[in-house]
Design a protein around this motif. Structure first.
Motif, PDB file in Angstrom:
ATOM      1  N   SER A   1       0.866  -1.171  -0.018  1.00 29.94           N
ATOM      2  CA  SER A   1       0.085   0.100  -0.037  1.00 29.94           C
ATOM      3  C   SER A   1       0.867   1.132  -0.022  1.00 29.94           C
ATOM      4  N   GLY A   2       2.108   1.025   0.377  1.00 27.13           N
ATOM      5  CA  GLY A   2       3.120   2.522   0.584  1.00 27.13           C
ATOM      6  C   GLY A   2       3.070   3.213  -0.680  1.00 27.13           C
ATOM      7  N   ILE A   3       3.032   2.587  -1.723  1.00 26.91           N
ATOM      8  CA  ILE A   3       3.430   3.188  -3.265  1.00 26.91           C
ATOM      9  C   ILE A   3       2.198   3.992  -3.446  1.00 26.91           C
ATOM     10  N   PHE A   4       0.987   3.862  -2.961  1.00 30.24           N
ATOM     11  CA  PHE A   4      -0.251   4.682  -3.175  1.00 30.24           C
ATOM     12  C   PHE A   4      -0.377   6.008  -2.433  1.00 30.24           C
ATOM     13  N   ALA A   5       0.423   6.132  -1.412  1.00 28.16           N
ATOM     14  CA  ALA A   5       0.423   7.061  -0.421  1.00 28.16           C
ATOM     15  C   ALA A   5       1.712   7.942  -0.201  1.00 28.16           C
ATOM     16  N   SER A   6       2.731   7.190   0.048  1.00 22.26           N
ATOM     17  CA  SER A   6       4.363   7.872   0.556  1.00 22.26           C
ATOM     18  C   SER A   6       4.680   8.751  -0.608  1.00 22.26           C
ATOM     19  N   PRO A   7       4.528   8.680  -1.903  1.00 31.58           N
ATOM     20  CA  PRO A   7       5.184   9.481  -2.667  1.00 31.58           C
ATOM     21  C   PRO A   7       4.723  11.093  -2.371  1.00 31.58           C
ATOM     22  N   ALA A   8       3.734  11.414  -1.719  1.00 27.64           N
ATOM     23  CA  ALA A   8       3.566  12.621  -1.405  1.00 27.64           C
ATOM     24  C   ALA A   8       4.600  13.138  -0.556  1.00 27.64           C
ATOM     25  N   GLN A   9       4.923  12.221   0.303  1.00 25.79           N
ATOM     26  CA  GLN A   9       6.004  12.524   1.548  1.00 25.79           C
ATOM     27  C   GLN A   9       7.385  12.677   0.761  1.00 25.79           C
ATOM     28  N   VAL A  10       7.453  11.816  -0.360  1.00 28.38           N
ATOM     29  CA  VAL A  10       8.846  12.216  -0.987  1.00 28.38           C
ATOM     30  C   VAL A  10       8.922  13.490  -1.672  1.00 28.38           C
ATOM     31  N   ASP A  11       7.673  13.952  -2.440  1.00 24.57           N
ATOM     32  CA  ASP A  11       7.879  14.862  -3.126  1.00 24.57           C
ATOM     33  C   ASP A  11       7.896  16.316  -2.320  1.00 24.57           C
ATOM     34  N   SER A  12       7.024  16.313  -1.228  1.00 24.27           N
ATOM     35  CA  SER A  12       7.095  17.351  -0.588  1.00 24.27           C
ATOM     36  C   SER A  12       8.488  17.658   0.135  1.00 24.27           C
ATOM     37  N   ASN A  13       9.469  16.967   0.050  1.00 23.93           N
ATOM     38  CA  ASN A  13      10.585  16.932   0.693  1.00 23.93           C
ATOM     39  C   ASN A  13      11.725  16.908  -0.331  1.00 23.93           C
ATOM     40  N   VAL A  14      11.701  17.130  -1.227  1.00 22.66           N
ATOM     41  CA  VAL A  14      12.776  17.097  -2.336  1.00 22.66           C
ATOM     42  C   VAL A  14      12.704  18.506  -3.206  1.00 22.66           C
ATOM     43  N   PRO A  15      13.431  18.983  -3.863  1.00 24.61           N
ATOM     44  CA  PRO A  15      13.456  20.281  -4.563  1.00 24.61           C
ATOM     45  C   PRO A  15      12.905  20.233  -5.900  1.00 24.61           C
ATOM     46  N   SER A  16      12.734  19.065  -6.598  1.00 19.41           N
ATOM     47  CA  SER A  16      12.274  18.781  -7.777  1.00 19.41           C
ATOM     48  C   SER A  16      11.736  17.391  -8.153  1.00 19.41           C
ATOM     49  N   PRO A  17      10.935  17.045  -9.189  1.00 22.45           N
ATOM     50  CA  PRO A  17      10.498  15.828  -9.244  1.00 22.45           C
ATOM     51  C   PRO A  17      11.715  14.841  -9.803  1.00 22.45           C
ATOM     52  N   GLY A  18      12.683  15.176 -10.426  1.00 19.64           N
ATOM     53  CA  GLY A  18      13.888  14.430 -10.867  1.00 19.64           C
ATOM     54  C   GLY A  18      14.843  14.076  -9.463  1.00 19.64           C
ATOM     55  N   ALA A  19      14.707  15.000  -8.502  1.00 18.89           N
ATOM     56  CA  ALA A  19      15.336  14.633  -7.274  1.00 18.89           C
ATOM     57  C   ALA A  19      14.256  13.564  -6.575  1.00 18.89           C
ATOM     58  N   GLY A  20      13.031  13.643  -6.598  1.00 22.23           N
ATOM     59  CA  GLY A  20      12.360  12.738  -6.097  1.00 22.23           C
ATOM     60  C   GLY A  20      12.521  11.103  -6.571  1.00 22.23           C
ATOM     61  N   LEU A  21      12.666  11.128  -7.906  1.00 24.74           N
ATOM     62  CA  LEU A  21      12.843   9.957  -8.428  1.00 24.74           C
ATOM     63  C   LEU A  21      14.431   9.261  -8.140  1.00 24.74           C
ATOM     64  N   LEU A  22      15.297   9.990  -8.007  1.00 24.86           N
ATOM     65  CA  LEU A  22      16.389   9.828  -7.522  1.00 24.86           C
ATOM     66  C   LEU A  22      16.489   9.147  -6.065  1.00 24.86           C
ATOM     67  N   VAL A  23      15.533   9.700  -5.341  1.00 20.70           N
ATOM     68  CA  VAL A  23      15.171   9.338  -4.000  1.00 20.70           C
ATOM     69  C   VAL A  23      14.614   8.074  -3.897  1.00 20.70           C
ATOM     70  N   TRP A  24      13.827   7.706  -4.847  1.00 20.33           N
ATOM     71  CA  TRP A  24      13.274   6.218  -5.083  1.00 20.33           C
ATOM     72  C   TRP A  24      14.158   5.265  -5.309  1.00 20.33           C
ATOM     73  N   VAL A  25      15.246   5.616  -6.258  1.00 22.40           N
ATOM     74  CA  VAL A  25      16.440   4.816  -6.507  1.00 22.40           C
ATOM     75  C   VAL A  25      17.007   4.693  -5.480  1.00 22.40           C
ATOM     76  N   LEU A  26      17.582   5.535  -4.630  1.00 20.44           N
ATOM     77  CA  LEU A  26      18.392   5.566  -3.424  1.00 20.44           C
ATOM     78  C   LEU A  26      17.666   4.452  -2.381  1.00 20.44           C
ATOM     79  N   GLY A  27      16.218   4.751  -2.455  1.00 19.05           N
ATOM     80  CA  GLY A  27      15.409   3.662  -1.599  1.00 19.05           C
ATOM     81  C   GLY A  27      15.634   2.264  -1.902  1.00 19.05           C
ATOM     82  N   GLY A  28      15.628   2.179  -3.178  1.00 18.76           N
ATOM     83  CA  GLY A  28      15.556   0.706  -3.769  1.00 18.76           C
ATOM     84  C   GLY A  28      17.110   0.037  -3.642  1.00 18.76           C
ATOM     85  N   LEU A  29      18.105   0.918  -3.739  1.00 18.29           N
ATOM     86  CA  LEU A  29      19.261   0.159  -3.559  1.00 18.29           C
ATOM     87  C   LEU A  29      19.683   0.008  -2.179  1.00 18.29           C
TER      88      LEU A  29
END
Length: 532
Positions: free
Chosen positions: A65-93
């Protein structure tokens, strides 16, 4: 002598005879003695999983269920969409490194009980008790509060008018009460509910990615199409800095110090890690897989690539379907995204699917926290009444179910002893009531993002401690047979990065850190008093 007393005597006798570096048996455990770990045959006939099976298990456990809700937490704490996508990569690694480390522990130390068993084996009884204490009192109730809040947000987003905050809290509380009641009937009902929710989670992820794909195709065919989503994805720079909003506060990234940026990035990473949660069950896969030295690396690598790729695609779809300023505005971003792009009917459909997906996650958590609480009471960590099963007027003396407290129940191997003695109402009623009370407190006193940071800190303290224990075991017991042994770079990186995230987020969110510190201190005192 009752069956419970006989079982307790057997456990105490086994604990008395085991090595001094593991003081007391962990909870929820029917384990092999540590002295016999290396004496087990390598061709154990109970190992049924192949690399393909292990891959399927790991993917299913992580996509929740996290993928349907937590993107808002990620996006609000990064300066750009590209940075948000990099955070998701870092979390995966980071999850990849953790999964490989837990898999080594699962293959080398085949003990039921998961992370708690490893903490007891490496550090002793106090650390294992603290893990049970924090999970019962904080981590699991907070996680269920988050999932209940997402259910309320999903239902509230159907309405065209904003839903009052107090009403969302009430909906979340009622939703959780209903789920606890359903899971307090008996174990079979719980398991059937959990199994039925898995496919819905995967279907919802597919629909979000499909929605983003349709929007891109519609824009390429007709740039003015109403199905092409928001305009930002093709008209703005994905890495350009823009202001974001977090819990009503505007964040100006242009004037922010580097240290403060790290604080926001830590909060963002917790959002991503929440969605990846489930990787820690690689230890269970490791203990059941055939030829783990060769099959495990393939399964973990393939599973993490699929999950990481899926999450990147889902988040890209969110940025395509919505104006970028709206991604962080709702904790039910999947519902808002599809509803905004394809109309009310799509929003209603996805809101139902997301709510059901969260209900499935609640089911798994109610199952595990109930069994963890029962086992804690049997070990005299908690009052004995919490270990009673069934209705108050119809108690059963059925033995404890063997279950890993960290694994989703639909993938759990559940062993019933003397199944014919089980009452039809065998759920841990009092344990469920404790979880209900604690979760309601978190629902009414916390917000989605506050709770998410709190859960992240609570869980990652023990994740990092467990992987650090792996490094200690490599030095302390080099002769221990390790069918799967990843490069030391993976666990070392996990410990270093994980420690930094926990410390920085604790400084960034002192209130949550203070509550966690108090619980750890109280748990340590209880453990010491209990040992006297």
């Amino acid at each position: 002598m009752s069956s419970q007393a006989q079982e307790r005597d057997g456990i105490e006798e086994e604990a008395h005879n085991k090595p001094s570096n593991s003081e007391t048996q962990p909870l929820l455990e029917r384990r092999t003695s540590p002295t016999s770990i290396n004496n087990q045959p390598s061709d154990n006939p109970t190992k049924q999983l192949t690399a393909r099976h292990a891959f399927a298990v790991l993917v299913t456990l992580q996509i929740g269920s996290g993928i349907f809700a937590s993107p808002a937490q990620v996006d609000s704490n990064v300066p750009s969409p590209g940075a948000g996508l990099l955070v998701w990569v870092l979390g995966g690694l980071l999850s990849w490194a953790g999964a490989a480390s837990f898999a080594e522990l699962g293959a080398a130390i085949p003990l039921n009980g998961g992370m708690q068993a490893y903490l007891a084996y490496v550090y002793g009884d106090t650390m294992a008790f603290l893990m049970a204490w924090i999970y019962i009192m904080a981590a699991k109730p907070s996680a269920m509060a988050i999932q209940s809040i997402v259910i309320a947000e999903s239902i509230g987003s159907i309405s065209s008018n904003p839903t009052a905050a107090w009403l969302l809290k009430l909906i979340a509380a009622l939703a959780f009460v209903v789920m606890v009641l359903l899971n307090s009937i008996n174990t079979k009902v719980t398991l059937r509910l959990s199994e039925s929710f898995t496919g819905i989670k995967l279907l919802t992820v597919f629909l979000v990615v499909l929605g983003g794909t349709v929007a891109v195709i519609a824009h390429l065919v007709n740039p003015n199409s109403s199905l092409s989503g928001g305009e930002d994805w093709y008209s703005k720079n994905w890495f350009a800095t823009r202001s974001t909003t977090s819990e009503g506060h505007t964040i100006d990234w242009t004037s922010m110090s580097t240290w403060d940026r790290y604080g926001h990035y830590s909060a963002a990473i917790y959002g991503g890690l929440w969605a990846y949660d489930g990787w820690d069950n690689a230890n269970v896969v490791a203990s059941e897989i055939r030829n783990p030295g060769q099959a495990l690396p393939k399964a973990i690598k393939a599973a993490m690539i699929v999950v990481l790729g899926s999450y990147e695609l889902v988040n890209i779809a969110y940025y395509i379907l919505l104006p970028w300023s709206a991604v962080s505005s709702s904790d039910a971003v999947a519902v808002v995204a599809l509803g905004s792009a394809f109309g009310r009917w799509a929003g209603v459909l996805v809101s139902i699917l997301v709510a059901v997906s969260c209900a499935g996650s609640i089911t798994s958590n109610v199952f595990t926290i109930g069994r963890l609480t029962v086992a804690a009471s049997e070990r005299e960590y908690l009052p004995a009444i919490l270990g009673q099963r069934g209705l108050p007027w119809r108690q059963t003396q059925a033995p404890i179910l063997s279950s890993d407290p960290d694994i989703d129940s639909q993938m759990n191997g559940i062993a019933f002893q003397n199944q014919d003695k089980l009452s039809h109402f065998d759920a841990p009623i009092y344990a469920n009531l404790l979880a209900l009370s604690l979760t309601l407190v978190y629902i009414f006193t916390g917000s989605f993002r506050t709770l998410l940071t709190f859960v992240g800190m609570a869980m990652w303290v023990f994740y990092v401690s467990t992987v650090l224990g792996l490094l200690l075991l490599r030095r302390r017991e080099p002769e221990l047979h390790r069918p799967y042994k990843p490069s030391v770079i993976l666990p070392a990186t996990f410990v270093i990065v994980g420690t930094f995230i926990v410390v920085r987020s604790a400084i960034f969110a002192p209130a949550q850190a203070g509550v966690l510190a108090c619980l750890l201190i109280i748990g340590t005192l209880i453990s010491r008093l209990r040992a006297r």
